[in-house]
Scaffold this active site. Structure first.
Site, PDB file in Angstrom:
ATOM      1  CG  ASP A   1      -2.004  -1.128   1.381  1.00  0.00           C
ATOM      2  OD1 ASP A   1      -2.331  -1.480   0.305  1.00  0.00           O
ATOM      3  OD2 ASP A   1      -2.335  -1.631   2.322  1.00  0.00           O
ATOM      4  NE  ARG A   2      -1.822   6.947  -1.158  1.00  0.00           N
ATOM      5  CZ  ARG A   2      -2.180   7.847  -0.011  1.00  0.00           C
ATOM      6  NH1 ARG A   2      -1.556   8.578   0.400  1.00  0.00           N
ATOM      7  NH2 ARG A   2      -3.372   7.522   0.179  1.00  0.00           N
TER       8      ARG A   2
END
Length: 188
Positions: free
Chosen positions: A44-45
Site C-alpha cells: 500500500d501507498r
C-alpha cells in the site's frame, strides 16, 4: 531466451506500487528501476519496505498463488502495548470484513527497533504509548495487517515489510534497489 531479473526495492512511504503516478501520488517510475520488470504483488501507498519486482511470469505466479503460503514478515508500529493474550488472538486468526485470517506468527520486537523517522512523521501522542510488533503472514489480503491490528484494538501507525520468503530488506536504503537471485527469495 529472456534474462529473468529479480529486484528487491525498498519502497518509501507515499509511493504507489505501480510505475504510473496517480491521484498526486508518485509511482515507481522515478527510481530508475530496470526496464521491463513489474511489481510482484502490492504494498500500500502508506506502507514501506520490501517490494519485489521481476519479469519472470512463472515466478510471479508462484509467489502470488495463495496455495504456496510464502511467508511475508512485517514490522508494525501499533498504538498501545499489546498483551500476550492480544498477540495470541492475532496468531490464531482475526475476523475482518467477513473473513477469518489464517494463523500467523506475532510477537513484540524486543528490544524495540530503532527505525529512521518517516517523512511525514507518525503522529505522536504523549498519553498513548506505541509498540513495534512483528507479524509473519502466509496470505495477503488487502490491507490485512492494518485490519488485523485494528480488530484487536491496536491500530497500525506505521507498517514496514521486512521479508518476503527468504529475502530480507536488511540495510537497503529507502528508495534503493538491488538485483537478487530467485534462490535468495524462494527455496528450490
Amino acid at each position: 531466451m529472456k534474462h529473468h531479473q529479480y529486484i528487491a526495492f525498498n519502497k518509501p512511504y507515499g509511493v504507489l506500487s505501480q510505475f504510473t503516478s496517480e491521484g498526486g501520488h508518485p509511482g515507481l517510475k522515478g527510481f530508475n528501476l530496470p526496464p521491463e520488470v513489474y511489481p510482484v504483488g502490492r504494498l500500500d501507498r502508506d506502507s514501506e519496505g520490501l517490494l519485489l519486482l521481476s519479469n519472470d511470469g512463472k515466478f510471479i505466479k508462484r509467489l502470488l498463488d495463495p496455495k504456496f503460503r510464502h511467508p511475508r514478515t512485517y514490522w508494525v508500529q501499533v498504538e498501545g502495548e499489546p498483551s500476550e493474550g492480544t498477540l495470541q488472538i492475532l496468531r490464531s486468526g482475526v475476523d475482518i470484513k467477513g473473513y477469518r485470517t489464517k494463523s500467523c506468527d506475532a510477537s513484540i520486537l524486543d528490544p524495540q527497533p530503532e527505525v529512521p523517522e518517516r517523512d511525514p512523521p507518525v503522529r505522536f501522542r504523549k498519553t498513548v504509548p506505541t509498540t513495534w510488533i512483528e507479524l509473519t503472514l502466509r496470505e495477503g489480503k488487502n490491507r490485512q495487517v492494518r485490519r488485523m491490528t485494528a480488530a484487536v484494538g491496536h491500530p497500525t501507525l506505521r507498517l514496514i515489510r521486512k521479508k518476503i520468503g527468504l529475502l530480507e530488506l536488511s540495510n537497503l536504503a529507502e528508495g534503493a534497489y538491488l538485483e537478487v537471485r530467485k534462490e535468495d527469495i524462494l527455496p528450490r
